[in-house]
Design a protein around this motif. Structure first.
Motif: not given
Length: 283
Positions: A101-110, A126-132, A136-145
């Motif tokens: 899932l972490t790699n998936t989020l990376r791909n959505l940014r790239q 553009t990419g799908w995500l601006k950043e995320f 360490r505990t697996g919490q995710v913050q993501a911002e759409i492009s």
């Protein structure tokens, strides 16, 4: 010394995975609620955008888009967790899944999405995500492009949008099934009063479904279209898709796919699949 270093690295990974699992909480009610959230997109993002995402990348992006509220005027930071995402998408809970899932989020940014605007004769790239961020505990913050704002925000005023329930795309196993599903949803402009249909040349359909460029019509039909139709007809309650082709000589020059579920015939219950009003029915 080298063995000691390897042992420490291994121990660190074990502790990290343990931290992820220790932070878990019961999302059972949240899962059902989130799977029934609506994904709404401007039609151009479905019919004019060029992109090549895997099945899970599409599902994760749909999950993120489902967090957008109809009256949002700008993108808020999406707060979630690797555990929550895996639960909503029906993925097995494991350290491996979290890494994927972490790699998936990376791909959505790239990975690029290209949307052509016919009026301005410009292409947005553009990419799908601006950043995320992933803690360490697996919490995710993501911002759409921000470039995707015209296609995901203020759709009520713009019109020309398509919506679907998140759980529909979650249950589809093929990216081609998801792409075709969205095309058929976009084609239902009369909300089931007429039979939805799409009509394209084999080449146009190949591009829309992000099929391999090397495929001829026979390969596209066998490896992509037929399999997508079969899976959709098996899993989506309000879709019975039929494929029709037109030929010039022996060459297929036009492909039509009809959703024969609509209009609902007299021998079907009008309450089989209620149509969701994204702007009214969803809180």
């Amino acid at each position: 010394m080298l063995n000691l270093l390897i042992s420490k690295i291994h121990m660190k990974r074990v502790i990290l995975v343990a931290d992820l699992f220790n932070s878990d909480r019961d999302f059972s009610e949240d899962v059902v609620k989130q799977q029934n959230m609506v994904v709404a997109q401007h039609n151009d993002l479905i019919t004019k955008a060029k992109y090549d995402l895997t099945t899970n990348e599409i599902k994760v992006m749909d999950y993120i888009i489902s967090k957008i509220k109809p009256d949002d005027e700008e993108f808020d930071m999406v707060h979630s967790s690797l555990y929550e995402i895996s639960n909503v998408l029906g993925l097995k809970r494991s350290g491996r899944t979290y890494n994927q899932l972490t790699n998936t989020l990376r791909n959505l940014r790239q990975k690029e999405v290209i949307i052509y605007n016919e009026k301005t004769e410009t292409a947005t790239v553009t990419g799908w995500l601006k950043e995320f961020d992933v803690s360490r505990t697996g919490q995710v913050q993501a911002e759409i492009s921000l470039k995707l704002a015209p296609y995901l925000l203020a759709l009520k005023t713009k019109g020309h949008y398509t919506q679907h329930v998140l759980k529909d795309t979650i249950q589809l196993d093929s990216k081609y099934s998801i792409r075709l599903y969205k095309l058929m949803r976009e084609a239902d402009k009369h909300r089931g009063e007429l039979m939805p249909a799409i009509k394209h040349t084999p080449k146009e359909l190949s591009v829309l479904m992000s099929a391999p460029k090397s495929y001829n019509w026979s390969q596209l039909k066998q490896n992509v279209v037929d399999k997508a139709i079969d899976e959709i007809n098996l899993k989506i309650e309000d879709m019975d898709l039929e494929l029709h082709t037109k030929k010039r000589g022996r060459k297929v020059v036009e492909v039509e796919i009809h959703n024969t579920f609509y209009p609902i015939r007299h021998n079907r219950s009008a309450n089989d699949v209620p149509m969701t009003n994204w702007l009214v029915d969803v809180e």
